[in-house]
Write a protein that holds these residues in place. Structure first.
Motif, mmCIF file in Angstrom:
data_model
loop_
_atom_site.group_PDB
_atom_site.id
_atom_site.type_symbol
_atom_site.label_atom_id
_atom_site.label_comp_id
_atom_site.label_asym_id
_atom_site.label_seq_id
_atom_site.Cartn_x
_atom_site.Cartn_y
_atom_site.Cartn_z
ATOM 1 N N UNK A 223 0.804 -1.213 0.000
ATOM 2 C CA UNK A 223 0.000 0.000 0.000
ATOM 3 C C UNK A 223 0.843 1.272 0.000
ATOM 4 N N UNK A 224 2.147 1.157 -0.285
ATOM 5 C CA UNK A 224 3.009 2.322 -0.424
ATOM 6 C C UNK A 224 3.968 2.094 -1.578
ATOM 7 N N UNK A 225 4.697 3.143 -1.957
ATOM 8 C CA UNK A 225 5.527 3.072 -3.152
ATOM 9 C C UNK A 225 6.670 2.075 -2.950
ATOM 10 N N UNK A 226 6.882 1.217 -3.937
ATOM 11 C CA UNK A 226 7.960 0.229 -3.873
ATOM 12 C C UNK A 226 9.314 0.912 -4.034
ATOM 13 N N UNK A 227 10.265 0.517 -3.208
ATOM 14 C CA UNK A 227 11.626 1.026 -3.298
ATOM 15 C C UNK A 227 12.561 -0.166 -3.311
ATOM 16 N N UNK A 228 13.752 0.034 -3.909
ATOM 17 C CA UNK A 228 14.654 -1.107 -4.032
ATOM 18 C C UNK A 228 15.092 -1.614 -2.661
ATOM 19 N N UNK A 229 15.464 -2.910 -2.644
ATOM 20 C CA UNK A 229 16.042 -3.471 -1.442
ATOM 21 C C UNK A 229 17.392 -2.822 -1.192
ATOM 22 N N UNK A 230 17.608 -2.186 -0.030
ATOM 23 C CA UNK A 230 18.822 -1.406 0.199
ATOM 24 C C UNK A 230 20.078 -2.252 0.335
ATOM 25 N N UNK A 231 19.937 -3.564 0.450
ATOM 26 C CA UNK A 231 21.100 -4.400 0.716
ATOM 27 C C UNK A 231 21.503 -5.284 -0.461
ATOM 28 N N UNK A 232 20.548 -5.780 -1.232
ATOM 29 C CA UNK A 232 20.833 -6.820 -2.213
ATOM 30 C C UNK A 232 21.173 -6.232 -3.580
ATOM 31 N N UNK A 233 22.017 -6.932 -4.329
ATOM 32 C CA UNK A 233 22.385 -6.497 -5.675
ATOM 33 C C UNK A 233 22.435 -7.704 -6.603
ATOM 34 N N UNK A 234 22.161 -7.437 -7.867
ATOM 35 C CA UNK A 234 22.153 -8.462 -8.904
ATOM 36 C C UNK A 234 22.833 -7.870 -10.133
ATOM 37 N N UNK A 235 23.786 -8.579 -10.708
ATOM 38 C CA UNK A 235 24.606 -8.008 -11.781
ATOM 39 C C UNK A 235 25.141 -9.131 -12.666
ATOM 40 N N UNK A 236 25.663 -8.765 -13.831
ATOM 41 C CA UNK A 236 26.243 -9.778 -14.692
ATOM 42 C C UNK A 236 26.175 -9.415 -16.161
#
Length: 474
Positions: A223-236
């Motif tokens: 019920x609120x604006x989605x924000x990125x997970x402050x800890x996790x990262x995905x790359x490649x």
């Protein structure tokens, strides 16, 4: 047993990639509605002029903003309604709670695609995902509700082609899909779809395309604006292209994951996992067969433990195109490694961000972690615009000392709770009718036959799952 109706996964309403013409003087083909709506290029409608539109929605698919047509705007949307019916969800566990229910999932996606010049583009897509009350263990899941939010919102900068190479830089919120989506998918079956914040670079050359990316997963806040997970990262980097002159194609990839608070079979901590893999797929030259083979190896660390995990996936198909109802028979075998002992080093494969149910059964009871799946089935086309798929799955745990993981990657049963590897079998019936280019109607029914491990490690009742789907796209 309650009577259930059926529905097919709204597997992608159009083709995975819209046709974008860059070939010679031939007339560009009309795009199809794509799973990733930003893959569509409606500039082909620029040549319509004063002609009557081919489709009712053509006037909003291409709106020229200047005399040259190099700046243009496009709008689109999709509405989906899905009724789900459950009997003995989660194998009837835990006891004392309701496991039978019927509920409605509703989703609307709407987007605008602005091309300022051939080199600059802004794409924005909103979503609204809602659910009626869900009286199953866990109630409404995060994947069911996202009242209103931004699904895609990015800027593309495309550089002029040089020496046969074209580069596009993309920054912002973006959905990502790679290959057969076994490991990276927007997960269309989810009512909320998956998305990421970050940047990517898409390099096209000859018959190959390579995408480098660094993003963060965006968790759902209902019920609120989605924000990125402050800890996790995905790359490649993910590359795909033709495999010589065989007519088959190949994928090569490196995928990196950095995740806090990870836990696998008694080992916990920060997860630094690297996935190296490849895939070969397409029709086998000189035969009526088609093949899809993918393999991946994972290394890295979880806490103080080293990672040593793998997966293999395969499917061999035979399509009798000229036979009535055009049957395609297929067999497949998937193996995702499990952990030999609790604690210490980690041998459990991490399925990353998958489209799991398409490969491990529509009930989503089994994920691509510590699992073996032997499958067989047939695809039939009994009537025009109708596809019927019947699939049988046979499941085992890859290692008896590791847990049973669901399609979400969560632990369903601990590894120490049973000694048998036999999980059971699932039968999936899927039916899809494409009424026209916009409207798809689907129905499906699945039954899970529980095996020894589920019956001896806790409640192990057979599951019934039915669903109806209405989906309209423009």
């Amino acid at each position: 047993m309650r009577a259930y109706g059926i529905a097919l996964l709204p597997a992608m309403v159009g083709a995975l990639l819209a046709s974008v013409a860059h070939a010679g003087d031939s007339a560009p083909s009309r795009p199809r509605y794509a799973d990733l709506r930003y893959d569509e290029n409606w500039s082909v409608l620029a040549g319509q002029g004063d002609e009557a539109p081919e489709d009712f929605f053509d006037p909003v698919k291409y709106i020229p903003l200047d005399a040259s047509g190099s700046s243009w705007l496009s709008f689109g949307a999709q509405v989906r309604e899905r009724i789900e019916l459950w009997n003995n969800s989660n194998f009837g566990a835990p006891p004392g709670q309701g496991h039978d229910d019927t509920f409605l999932l509703s989703r609307m996606l709407f987007h605008a695609d602005l091309h300022v010049t051939p080199w600059l583009r802004v794409f924005a897509q909103g979503k609204s995902s809602l659910s009626t009350d869900r009286h199953l263990p866990g109630g409404k899941r995060k994947s069911d509700v996202d009242q209103i939010d931004l699904q895609n919102g990015f800027l593309d900068v495309t550089f002029p082609e040089a020496l046969g190479v074209r580069l596009t830089l993309r920054g912002g919120r973006q959905e990502i899909a790679f290959g057969a989506q076994r490991l990276v998918s927007p997960l269309d079956w989810s009512n909320t779809r998956r998305t990421f914040d970050g940047g990517s670079a898409i390099l096209s050359f000859k018959s190959w395309q390579a995408t480098g990316f660094w993003v963060r997963p965006v968790p759902v806040n209902r019920y609120s604006f989605n924000d990125w997970g402050p800890k996790d990262s995905f790359y490649g980097v993910y590359a795909t292209g033709l495999l010589g002159d065989t007519g088959m194609r190949s994928d090569l990839y490196w995928l990196g994951l950095g995740r806090h608070d990870a836990s696998f079979n008694g080992t916990s901590g920060f997860e630094n996992r690297q996935t190296l893999g490849g895939r070969i797929f397409g029709p086998l030259p000189g035969t009526p067969l088609d093949l899809d083979v993918e393999g991946a190896y994972q290394l890295g660390e979880v806490g103080s433990g080293d990672v040593n995990a793998f997966m293999v996936a395969s499917q061999l198909g035979w399509w009798f195109e000229t036979v009535p109802i055009s049957p395609r028979f297929f067999v497949g075998f998937d193996w995702a490694s499990g952990d030999e002992s609790p604690g210490g080093d980690v041998e459990t494969f991490n399925q990353l961000f998958p489209l799991s149910h398409q490969y491990y059964g529509w009930i989503d009871a089994i994920g691509r972690q510590n699992a073996i799946d032997a499958q067989t089935g047939v695809v039939l086309r009994p009537f025009p615009a109708t596809t019927t798929t019947l699939t049988g799955h046979f499941f085992w745990r890859a290692d008896n000392q590791d847990a049973l993981y669901s399609a979400s990657g969560a632990v369903s049963r601990a590894g120490s709770s049973g000694s048998s590897s036999w999980l059971g079998a699932e039968l999936d019936l899927l039916v899809r009718y494409q009424f026209d280019v916009h409207l798809a109607l689907m129905a499906g029914y699945s039954h899970f036959f529980t095996g020894d491990y589920l019956r001896t490690s806790g409640r192990g009742r057979d599951i019934d799952f039915g669903y109806w789907v209405f989906q309209y796209t423009f």
